[in-house]
Design an enzyme around this catalytic site. Sequence first.
Site, PDB file in Angstrom:
ATOM      1  N   THR A 121     -46.400  17.443 -56.211  1.00  0.00           N
ATOM      2  CA  THR A 121     -46.180  17.461 -57.662  1.00  0.00           C
ATOM      3  C   THR A 121     -47.294  16.645 -58.310  1.00  0.00           C
ATOM      4  O   THR A 121     -47.467  15.472 -58.005  1.00  0.00           O
ATOM      5  CB  THR A 121     -44.816  16.831 -57.992  1.00  0.00           C
ATOM      6  OG1 THR A 121     -43.828  17.578 -57.301  1.00  0.00           O
ATOM      7  CG2 THR A 121     -44.535  16.856 -59.480  1.00  0.00           C
ATOM      8  N   LYS A 204     -43.795  22.744 -62.812  1.00  0.00           N
ATOM      9  CA  LYS A 204     -43.117  21.808 -61.906  1.00  0.00           C
ATOM     10  C   LYS A 204     -42.596  20.588 -62.664  1.00  0.00           C
ATOM     11  O   LYS A 204     -41.424  20.206 -62.536  1.00  0.00           O
ATOM     12  CB  LYS A 204     -44.081  21.387 -60.800  1.00  0.00           C
ATOM     13  CG  LYS A 204     -43.577  20.287 -59.902  1.00  0.00           C
ATOM     14  CD  LYS A 204     -42.425  20.731 -59.018  1.00  0.00           C
ATOM     15  CE  LYS A 204     -41.751  19.528 -58.387  1.00  0.00           C
ATOM     16  NZ  LYS A 204     -40.867  19.813 -57.331  1.00  0.00           N
ATOM     17  N   PHE A 249     -26.106  20.958 -61.955  1.00  0.00           N
ATOM     18  CA  PHE A 249     -26.646  19.686 -62.449  1.00  0.00           C
ATOM     19  C   PHE A 249     -25.887  19.132 -63.641  1.00  0.00           C
ATOM     20  O   PHE A 249     -26.448  18.543 -64.547  1.00  0.00           O
ATOM     21  CB  PHE A 249     -28.156  19.820 -62.753  1.00  0.00           C
ATOM     22  CG  PHE A 249     -28.953  19.624 -61.488  1.00  0.00           C
ATOM     23  CD1 PHE A 249     -28.876  20.554 -60.482  1.00  0.00           C
ATOM     24  CD2 PHE A 249     -29.711  18.490 -61.286  1.00  0.00           C
ATOM     25  CE1 PHE A 249     -29.541  20.358 -59.283  1.00  0.00           C
ATOM     26  CE2 PHE A 249     -30.387  18.286 -60.092  1.00  0.00           C
ATOM     27  CZ  PHE A 249     -30.300  19.227 -59.092  1.00  0.00           C
ATOM     28  N   CYS A 260     -38.329  11.889 -56.598  1.00  0.00           N
ATOM     29  CA  CYS A 260     -38.877  12.948 -57.454  1.00  0.00           C
ATOM     30  C   CYS A 260     -38.586  12.719 -58.923  1.00  0.00           C
ATOM     31  O   CYS A 260     -39.510  12.498 -59.710  1.00  0.00           O
ATOM     32  CB  CYS A 260     -38.343  14.295 -57.004  1.00  0.00           C
ATOM     33  SG  CYS A 260     -38.799  14.632 -55.298  1.00  0.00           S
ATOM     34  N   LYS A 320     -28.663  10.508 -52.516  1.00  0.00           N
ATOM     35  CA  LYS A 320     -27.804  11.695 -52.552  1.00  0.00           C
ATOM     36  C   LYS A 320     -27.348  11.973 -51.119  1.00  0.00           C
ATOM     37  O   LYS A 320     -27.908  11.387 -50.186  1.00  0.00           O
ATOM     38  CB  LYS A 320     -28.551  12.906 -53.138  1.00  0.00           C
ATOM     39  CG  LYS A 320     -29.795  13.288 -52.348  1.00  0.00           C
ATOM     40  CD  LYS A 320     -30.519  14.440 -52.960  1.00  0.00           C
ATOM     41  CE  LYS A 320     -29.922  15.755 -52.515  1.00  0.00           C
ATOM     42  NZ  LYS A 320     -30.715  16.913 -52.921  1.00  0.00           N
TER      43      LYS A 320
END
Length: 431
Positions: A121, A204, A249, A260, A320
């Site tokens: 990214t 992105k 989400f 990220c 997560k």
Amino acid sequence: MKLSVIGCGYVGLVSGACLAALGNEVICVDIDKRKIALLKKQKMPIYEPGLEALVRENCRKRRLSFTSDLKSAVSGSDVIFIAVGTPPRPNGEADLSFIENVARTIAEEMDSFKIIVEKSTVPVETGEWIKKTVERYAKKSAKFEVASNPEFLREGTAVKDFMNPDRIILGVESKRAEEVLREIYRPLKAPVVATDIRSAEIIKHASNSFLATKISFINAISTICDAAKADVDQVALGVGLDKRIGPGFLNAGIGFGGFCFPKDLAAFIRISEKLGYNFELLKAVEKINQEQKQVFLKKIEQAIWNVSSKTIGVLGLSFKPNTDDMRFAPSLDILQALQAQGAKIKAFDPHAMPKAKALLKDVMFCKDSYSVCRGSDCLAILTEWEDFRKMDLKKVKSLLNQPVIVDGRNIYDPKEMRALGFRYFSMGRPS
Ligand code: UGA
């Protein structure tokens, strides 16, 4: 096709193994010799479901290999994917020095036509800089092209995400590069967006920023739900059924972490500033995310009054489930804040404890969830690992000093918890 993937982090390693599984001959490169030595023994440096089996299978079929010799990898491949890290600088900007170093080495070693693909990214205009760098350091007169092919895989479901993408983004400058990249991804049934490099780079950052915005939005709604005694899960269900919004989400919680969203958001805010735009919306997304940890800490106080000298049992440390990644995990700030107030911490995570031990001091790491419960004044749930959903709650209740759970991930049903005799606090749902 002969491919190399530079950088064996989450994106590079998973992409390398998956590109090999698609039938290509792939060399994965990393400067970290220890990591390469592990990978050569087919041991994974990260915990990622399905990855080890995929690496083993493709090594056995001789389609996947590992090296720390970037030069030989460059000369042996037609397409070179750059997947090195772009860590944040103190001002939030992405540090692109690894990308520059790789571009320079590629330039020095290139002896035939190469397509150099950015997979990390990166901020918009990085493609342009790669091109300038390669032109500047190229020793031989070999031709090359730069392309952008951002990756959208998530940690914890990375292999599945790579193999079943919602879309494939190809930022290219010529038909030739587009065709080569289309051919590589041909086995994957997904829509391809072929566009220019700058737009691909922005796709992105915009995607991650939008997803982060959804999370902060639902977290803000959860605070309203708390105040109004409404149920954020019901609100998310009702809102998410609108196809224009979508159900994904919209899980309220303790905020997003990982390597990220926090870093990409900060980088996108910085690059926007440089381009002359003050991205206030994303600044608010960051602020809400920071505040969400305070919301959670206040709930613990609401549940047990003074935190000082109390024992808080913590379930889940990774940012997560299904990953051992602790980078920017909300648990880090939350545990440190509790310790600063004098709380004692017992904790368990199914996979992240080795990494957590290096980052957290004075925490009693337990062998399982039930050991965490034993003698704790409050059970705090920070990561929604599947195992925690399946716990024997009667046993949990008997082990705790007092039946108090503060659930930062809304994994239990408040009604059932009340019926079991717990004082149960969650995010944006009536307790
Ligand atoms: C994210 C994106 O989802 C990927 O598409 C992208 O490729 C990747 O970043 C990247 O740029 O490399 P990842 O960080 O692995 O993937 O994990 P997510 O599943 O997106 O979760 C990020 C954070 O958001 C976690 O802390 C998670 O707990 C939190 N989250 C997610 C919520 O709090 N609520 C939700 O509803 C969803």
